[in-house]
Write a protein that holds these residues in place. Structure first.
Motif, short mmCIF file in Angstrom:
data_model
loop_
_atom_site.label_atom_id
_atom_site.label_comp_id
_atom_site.label_asym_id
_atom_site.label_seq_id
_atom_site.Cartn_x
_atom_site.Cartn_y
_atom_site.Cartn_z
N UNK A 25 -46.43 -12.55 53.62
CA UNK A 25 -46.92 -13.92 52.34
C UNK A 25 -47.45 -13.38 51.02
N UNK A 26 -47.83 -12.16 50.81
CA UNK A 26 -48.24 -11.79 50.05
C UNK A 26 -47.80 -11.77 49.09
N UNK A 27 -46.47 -11.66 49.14
CA UNK A 27 -45.42 -11.90 48.10
C UNK A 27 -45.13 -12.97 47.25
N UNK A 28 -45.70 -13.87 48.27
CA UNK A 28 -45.52 -15.22 48.27
C UNK A 28 -46.40 -16.49 47.63
N UNK A 29 -47.54 -15.63 47.41
CA UNK A 29 -49.00 -15.99 47.85
C UNK A 29 -49.37 -16.22 46.03
N UNK A 30 -49.75 -14.67 45.94
CA UNK A 30 -49.72 -13.75 44.94
C UNK A 30 -49.47 -14.40 43.53
N UNK A 31 -47.71 -14.40 43.49
CA UNK A 31 -47.37 -14.94 42.21
C UNK A 31 -47.17 -16.53 41.60
N UNK A 32 -47.18 -17.16 42.77
CA UNK A 32 -47.49 -18.11 42.66
C UNK A 32 -48.77 -18.83 42.73
N UNK A 33 -49.87 -17.97 43.20
CA UNK A 33 -50.93 -19.24 42.28
C UNK A 33 -50.95 -18.90 40.66
N UNK A 34 -50.41 -17.47 40.24
CA UNK A 34 -50.45 -16.89 39.32
C UNK A 34 -49.75 -17.54 38.55
N UNK A 35 -48.93 -18.20 39.17
CA UNK A 35 -47.36 -18.73 37.98
C UNK A 35 -48.28 -20.51 37.43
N UNK A 36 -48.96 -20.56 38.75
CA UNK A 36 -49.56 -22.09 38.01
C UNK A 36 -51.00 -21.87 36.62
N UNK A 37 -51.44 -20.70 36.88
CA UNK A 37 -52.51 -20.35 36.12
C UNK A 37 -51.45 -19.53 35.02
#
Lengths: 294, 359
Positions: free
Chosen positions: B282-294
Motif C-alpha cells: 500500500x505504500x505505492x497506493x497511498x503516497x502517489x494518491x495523496x500527492x496527486x491530490x496536492x
C-alpha cells in the motif's frame, strides 16, 4: 505557419488500393485517396461504411492487409514517430484523459513533439492561441474529468492545433458538440486548410460536409462510391441509394451550398419552397449560421 | 514556462508548480527531521542534535555534538542507520513503483501489493531461502525476487488490460488471482522448508526492516537509484500516455518500448524492495494518491515527491513499528496494510461513486 515549411509538390497523403480485413470480413476493399495541401476533404458515409477504419489506416493505428499509404511521399512505416508527430496530427473520437490533468496541461501535451527543438520557445504562445480559438481559455485550470463532453472535445481539438502540423486527420471532431461549436471547429479546420494545411475530416453530418469541404469522399460498404465537390457528390439519388433514406437537397439561398433535408413522410418538393422544410422542429441543423460568419 | 508574465493564463500552471515546490520543500525537511528522530530513538536514546553531529563528523565536518553515550556511535552506525536507510530506499522504491504501475495501467488503483507483484517477488525470495540458492552470493535473493516479480507484473499486465487501460474490477480480480497463486506457492515453500526457512518466510510475508545491514543496501541501492532516475526521465512520456496509447503514439511516443521499460523498472523496484524487507503493501497506493491530490497528476513532480513521500512514510512507519509496543518489533508490512487497507477501500468506494459503477 507550419504549412509553409512543409509544403512541397508531394501530396500530404496519398493512399492506393487500401484493403483492411478484420476477422475474415473485408472492411475496406481497395480504397484510394489523395490529400493535397490547402484542401479540406470530408469522409462521409453511413454507419459501417469504413470511414473511421480508413482514417485509422491513414494514421497507422489500423494495420492494412494490402495497399500503400504515403505521408509526404514516404511510406508511413518508414517515418520516425517523433518526426511523424511534427508532420501530422490526429484527433481520435475517444478523447478521455486517464488522470485529472488541468485543461492547459492537456493542450500543452500537443507541444511534446517540439520538445528540445528551436520551436520549444513558442510553446506558451501557441498554446494560448490554440486555447483562445477553441474558446477554452477560461477553462485553463479546470480538471478534465469535470468538463462537459463538448468542452473535452474542444480541449482535444486545441491540443491538435497546438501540435502545429501541416496535416490534420480528424475523426468526427463534431460528435459531442452543440451547433455553435460544430461550426466553430469546422470553421477552424477550414481556416487551416485555407492557410495551406491539408485536412481530412470524418463527418456524419452531411450539411457540415457540404458547407465546409472542398472535396467529399462518399463511402459505402468499404468502397469510395463518389468523390468530388460537394454539389456533385451530394445528389438525392446517390444519398438515398447509400443511406437508404430519401432526402431533398435544396440550394442555400445565399450561396447555393447544398442543404440536405431528410424527407419525413412528405412528397418530394425538389427545392421549390425551401422555407417549408426548415419549419420541421427536429430538422437536421443547417449551416445557415456559418454562412454569415466573416 | 517561467517567462509567463505576458501570457494570458499562466496562473493555474504556475500555481501547480509553486505548490509542487512547496510540497517538495516540506517533504525534504520532514524527512530529514524524521530520520534524525528515528535514528535517535530506541533502547538507547540519542538526541537528534547528537545524531546530526555524528553524521557531520563522519563526513569530516566538525559540526554539532557527538553522541554522549559510549555505545551511541556504534548503535547508530551498526544498527540504526542501516535500518533507517533501508526504510528510505524501500519507501522511495515502492512509492515510485506504484506511480509507474498507475501510469501504464491508466488506473490510480494499481499498486504492486494489490495486484500481486509484491507477493510474486516474495515467492521468488522464499524459493531462494528454501532451496538454499546462492549462485550469485548476496545478490541471488534480489535477482530471483526481481525475476519472479517481473513474471507477476507481466501476467497482470497482459491479463488485465483492454483498450490501453485497465478497469478497476479487472485489476482487482486479476490481483486476487495472482495473490491466490503466489499465496499457494508461499504455502508450498513453508511446507517444504525447515524450521529456520519457515521462520524466514513468515518474516517475509509480514515485512520487516529488522536486521537491515549495509551489505544489503549495497545490493539494492544501485538498481533502485538507476530505476528512479529512469522513472523521472520517462515522466513526461507517462503524462502523454494518459491520453491513451494511440494519442500518445501520435504525439511521438514509442508506446511499446515505453511499456516494456516501465514494466521492467517496476519489477526491479519491487524486487529490490522485497528482497530484504519482505512485502510492504500500500505504500505505492497511498503516497502517489495523496500527492496527486496536492500537486496534480503531472508525473515528473509526482515522481520526485513520491521518492520523498515514500521514504518519509516508511521511516515513520518503521519508527512506529519499533516503538509502539515496548520491547517488541512489530512487522512493518502489517502496519502499512492496517492503514492502507481501509484507504484502498475508501478509494474503491469513491471511484465507484464518481464513475457510476466499477468501470
Amino acid at each position: 505557419m507550419s504549412a509553409a515549411e512543409t509544403r512541397t509538390d508531394v501530396p500530404a497523403i496519398s493512399a492506393e488500393d487500401i484493403t483492411v480485413t478484420i476477422a475474415g470480413r473485408q472492411i475496406l476493399a481497395g480504397v484510394g485517396l489523395t490529400l493535397n495541401d490547402g484542401e479540406l476533404v470530408a469522409l462521409i458515409g453511413p454507419n459501417g461504411a469504413g470511414k473511421s477504419t480508413l482514417l485509422a489506416a491513414l494514421t497507422g493505428d489500423q494495420d492494412v492487409s494490402g495497399g500503400s499509404i504515403l505521408l509526404r511521399g514516404r511510406p508511413l512505416e518508414q517515418w520516425r514517430l517523433r518526426e511523424r508527430a511534427r508532420t501530422r496530427a490526429v484527433l481520435l473520437q475517444d478523447n478521455a484523459v486517464f488522470f485529472p490533468f488541468p485543461v492547459r496541461d492537456v493542450v500543452e501535451m500537443g507541444r511534446a513533439p517540439w520538445q528540445r527543438t528551436g520551436r520549444e520557445t513558442e510553446d506558451d504562445a501557441v498554446v494560448d492561441e490554440a486555447m483562445r480559438v477553441t474558446e477554452i481559455t477560461h477553462l485553463a485550470s479546470r480538471r478534465v474529468p469535470s468538463l462537459s463532453g463538448g468542452e473535452r472535445a474542444r480541449t482535444a481539438f486545441a491540443r491538435i492545433l497546438a501540435q502545429e502540423t501541416g496535416v490534420l486527420l480528424l475523426d468526427e471532431p463534431t460528435a459531442a458538440l452543440d451547433l455553435k461549436h460544430q461550426e466553430d471547429v469546422l470553421g477552424l479546420a477550414a481556416d487551416r486548410a485555407r492557410a495551406g494545411d491539408a485536412v481530412i475530416v470524418v463527418l456524419h453530418d452531411l450539411n457540415l460536409a457540404a458547407a465546409y469541404a472542398d472535396r467529399i469522399l462518399l463511402m459505402d460498404a468499404g468502397r469510395v462510391v463518389a468523390e468530388g465537390a460537394p454539389s456533385s457528390v451530394l445528389t438525392p439519388e446517390r444519398i438515398e441509394q447509400v443511406y437508404h433514406q430519401a432526402v431533398d437537397i435544396l440550394p442555400h439561398p445565399d450561396d447555393g451550398t447544398p442543404v440536405i433535408v431528410p424527407r419525413r413522410g412528405r412528397p418530394a418538393h425538389h427545392a421549390e419552397r425551401p422555407g417549408t422544410h426548415t419549419a420541421s422542429p427536429d430538422a437536421i441543423p443547417t449551416p445557415n449560421e456559418s454562412e454569415k460568419r466573416p | 514556462m517561467s517567462h509567463g508574465a505576458d501570457t494570458v493564463t499562466p496562473v493555474p500552471e504556475r500555481g501547480t508548480r509553486t505548490r509542487a515546490g512547496i510540497v517538495t520543500a516540506v517533504l525534504v525537511v520532514a524527512l530529514a527531521a524524521m530520520i534524525l528522530v528515528s535514528a535517535g530513538t530506541g533502547q538507547l536514546h540519542i538526541p537528534p542534535g547528537e545524531v546530526f553531529g555524528s553524521v557531520m563528523h563522519r563526513i569530516g565536518l566538525d559540526i554539532g555534538p557527538v553522541p554522549a553515550h559510549a555505545n551511541g556511535e556504534s548503535a547508530l552506525w551498526n544498527i540504526r542507520f542501516p535500518r533507517v536507510a533501508m526504510a528510505v530506499v524501500i519507501g522511495a522504491a515502492l512509492a515510485v513503483a506504484g506511480l509507474l504501475m498507475q501510469a501504464i495501467f491508466g488506473n490510480p488503483l494499481a499498486e504492486p501489493g494489490v495486484v500481486g507483484v509484491s507477493s510474486g517477488a516474495a515467492l521468488g525470495a522464499a524459493a531462494t531461502i528454501v532451496f538454499g540458492w546462492g549462485f550469485l552470493g548476496e545478490w541471488t535473493i534480489a535477482l530471483v525476487a526481481f525475476a519472479s516479480g517481473l513474471a507477476a507484473t507481466l501476467v497482470v499486465y497482459v491479463m488485465s488490460r483492454s483498450g490501453g487501460r485497465t478497469e478497476i474490477v479487472t485489476l482487482v480480480l486479476t490481483g486476487i488471482a495472482v495473490n491466490a497463486f503466489t499465496g499457494a506457492g508461499l504455502a508450498l515453500m513453508t511446507f517444504l522448508g525447515d524450521q529456520q526457512a519457515r521462520e524466514q518466510i513468515v518474516f517475509w510475508q509480514l515485512g520487516s526492516l529488522n536486521g537491515s545491514r549495509w551489505e544489503q543496501l549495497g545490493v539494492i541501492v544501485p538498481p533502485i537509484v538507476a530505476a528512479l532516475v529512469v522513472a523521472v526521465v520517462l515522466a513526461r512520456r507517462l503524462d502523454l500516455l494518459s491520453l491513451g496509447e494511440k494519442s500518445a503514439r501520435h504525439l511521438g511516443v514509442n508506446v511499446e518500448l515505453l511499456r516494456i521499460v516501465v514494466i521492467v523498472v517496476t519489477a526491479l523496484l519491487v524486487g529490490c524492495a522485497v528482497a530484504f524487507a519482505g512485502t510492504i503493501a500500500f505504500v505505492g497506493l497511498v503516497v502517489p494518491h495523496l500527492l496527486r491530490m496536492l500537486i496534480g497528476p503531472a508525473h515528473r513532480p509526482l515522481a520526485v515527491t513520491s521518492v520523498l513521500g515514500g521514504a518519509l512514510l516508511l521511516v515513520t512507519a518503521d519508527l512506529i513499528a519499533r516503538t509502539a509496543v515496548p520491547m517488541a518489533d512489530l512487522p512493518i508490512g502489517m502496519l502499512t496494510s492496517l492503514v492502507g487497507g481501509p484507504f484502498f477501500f475508501w478509494l474503491l468506494r469513491r471511484a465507484r461513486r464518481t464513475s457510476g459503477g466499477w468501470a
